[in-house]
Design an enzyme around this catalytic site. Sequence first.
Site, PDB file in Angstrom:
ATOM      1  N   GLY A  18      60.859  14.894  26.004  1.00  0.00           N
ATOM      2  CA  GLY A  18      59.447  14.555  26.129  1.00  0.00           C
ATOM      3  C   GLY A  18      58.923  13.685  25.009  1.00  0.00           C
ATOM      4  O   GLY A  18      58.097  12.789  25.243  1.00  0.00           O
TER       5      GLY A  18
ATOM      6  N   THR B 143      62.078  20.929  33.903  1.00  0.00           N
ATOM      7  CA  THR B 143      60.929  20.197  34.461  1.00  0.00           C
ATOM      8  C   THR B 143      61.190  19.926  35.940  1.00  0.00           C
ATOM      9  O   THR B 143      62.331  19.686  36.340  1.00  0.00           O
ATOM     10  CB  THR B 143      60.637  18.869  33.723  1.00  0.00           C
ATOM     11  OG1 THR B 143      60.340  19.140  32.366  1.00  0.00           O
ATOM     12  CG2 THR B 143      59.487  18.086  34.337  1.00  0.00           C
TER      13      THR B 143
ATOM     14  N   GLY C 183      53.972  18.049  25.985  1.00  0.00           N
ATOM     15  CA  GLY C 183      55.052  17.112  26.312  1.00  0.00           C
ATOM     16  C   GLY C 183      54.551  15.926  27.103  1.00  0.00           C
ATOM     17  O   GLY C 183      53.344  15.668  27.208  1.00  0.00           O
TER      18      GLY C 183
ATOM     19  N   ARG D 240      52.532  22.763  21.526  1.00  0.00           N
ATOM     20  CA  ARG D 240      53.179  21.466  21.747  1.00  0.00           C
ATOM     21  C   ARG D 240      52.860  20.943  23.157  1.00  0.00           C
ATOM     22  O   ARG D 240      52.876  21.690  24.130  1.00  0.00           O
ATOM     23  CB  ARG D 240      54.689  21.627  21.575  1.00  0.00           C
ATOM     24  CG  ARG D 240      55.494  20.344  21.783  1.00  0.00           C
ATOM     25  CD  ARG D 240      56.238  20.400  23.084  1.00  0.00           C
ATOM     26  NE  ARG D 240      57.084  19.225  23.290  1.00  0.00           N
ATOM     27  CZ  ARG D 240      57.617  18.912  24.462  1.00  0.00           C
ATOM     28  NH1 ARG D 240      57.417  19.686  25.511  1.00  0.00           N
ATOM     29  NH2 ARG D 240      58.340  17.835  24.599  1.00  0.00           N
TER      30      ARG D 240
HETATM   31  N1  GLY Z   1      59.949  16.538  29.670  1.00  0.00           N
HETATM   32  C1  GLY Z   1      59.270  17.745  29.517  1.00  0.00           C
HETATM   33  C2  GLY Z   1      58.819  18.037  28.176  1.00  0.00           C
HETATM   34  O1  GLY Z   1      59.371  17.504  27.222  1.00  0.00           O
HETATM   35  O2  GLY Z   1      57.909  18.807  28.000  1.00  0.00           O
END
Ligand code: GLY
Length: 315
Positions: free
Chosen positions: A232, A178, A208, A206
């Site tokens: 996340g 990220t 996040g 999914r």
């Molecule tokens: N922190 C990024 C994610 O979990 O998508």
Amino acid sequence: MTQNRCVGTVWRATAPVLVVHGGAGRIVPEELSAARAAAARRGLRQSLAAGMTVLRDGGSALDAVIAAVLVLEDDEQFNAGRGAVLTAAGGVEHDAAVADGATRRAGAVTCISGVRNPVLAARAVLERTPHVLLSGAGAHELARREGLALVPVDWFVTARRQQQLTGIQARPELTGGTVGAVALDVAGHLAAATSTGGTTGQLAGRVGDTPLIGAGTWADDRSCAVSATGDGEALMLSVFAHEVDALVRLAGLSLGAACHQALRETEARAGTGGCIAVGPDGTVAMPFTSAGMFRGAIDATGDPRIGMFAEDTEC
Ligand code: GLY
């Protein structure tokens, strides 16, 4: 529950201020080659230079965080844009968000594939629609209509991420990444931007914390701008970035104390991570409970500060 050490410098910077991150995770000297450490350092420096050029020219915090994140999205070593991690099916799904502290508005996209720079699509949601979050085909269509660069999905896929997907069952800690930026401009406005490919091997669809305003991304001129990185699911469940805001704005904590407390809330949900944050007075916080975090900061007075390991106390 055992608490991870929460490290990271807090300091008072002079506007304009720009802080960037390239992800929190298992970033330790024994496992990061010298070449990869040098490349990460170079990428963070270039990101800071791009954003600071905007700020020094009198540009807005929002323009600066987008300029900084664009560099990190285009740098394939980070988990955003080209080089983002792959889903279980070997695909790429990007999330991105921008938040403008001056207007307390935000824009975000989730589950998009094929927009070269997801942060620009997030900006288009903010500036060109009445909405906050667009997903999938709708977000892609907005990007096309706005003339953003579109690329085939294969363009994002790198050999390193393919190998990582193959090895993920054996070494589940190889997730993370990220990128993000927060800024304070000379007019006193705050902004944040975050962009990610999510987690290696995630199920298709999914979402996040990154594109969820108040979880991974937040900006409000009254309190702080925050960009989060790390687990996340735990960041979402602790509504991390808004927790930092609420602790500053409503509970009166300092920015550094608020970030630490919010990370403890995330840890209580079995997640580690970190964040970068800046307040309207120039306070900068870059704490993390993971082993390390790629991070950098610059202000009106100094040279860039770059850090990645817990031991890098100058940053
Ligand atoms: N922190 C990024 C994610 O979990 O998508």
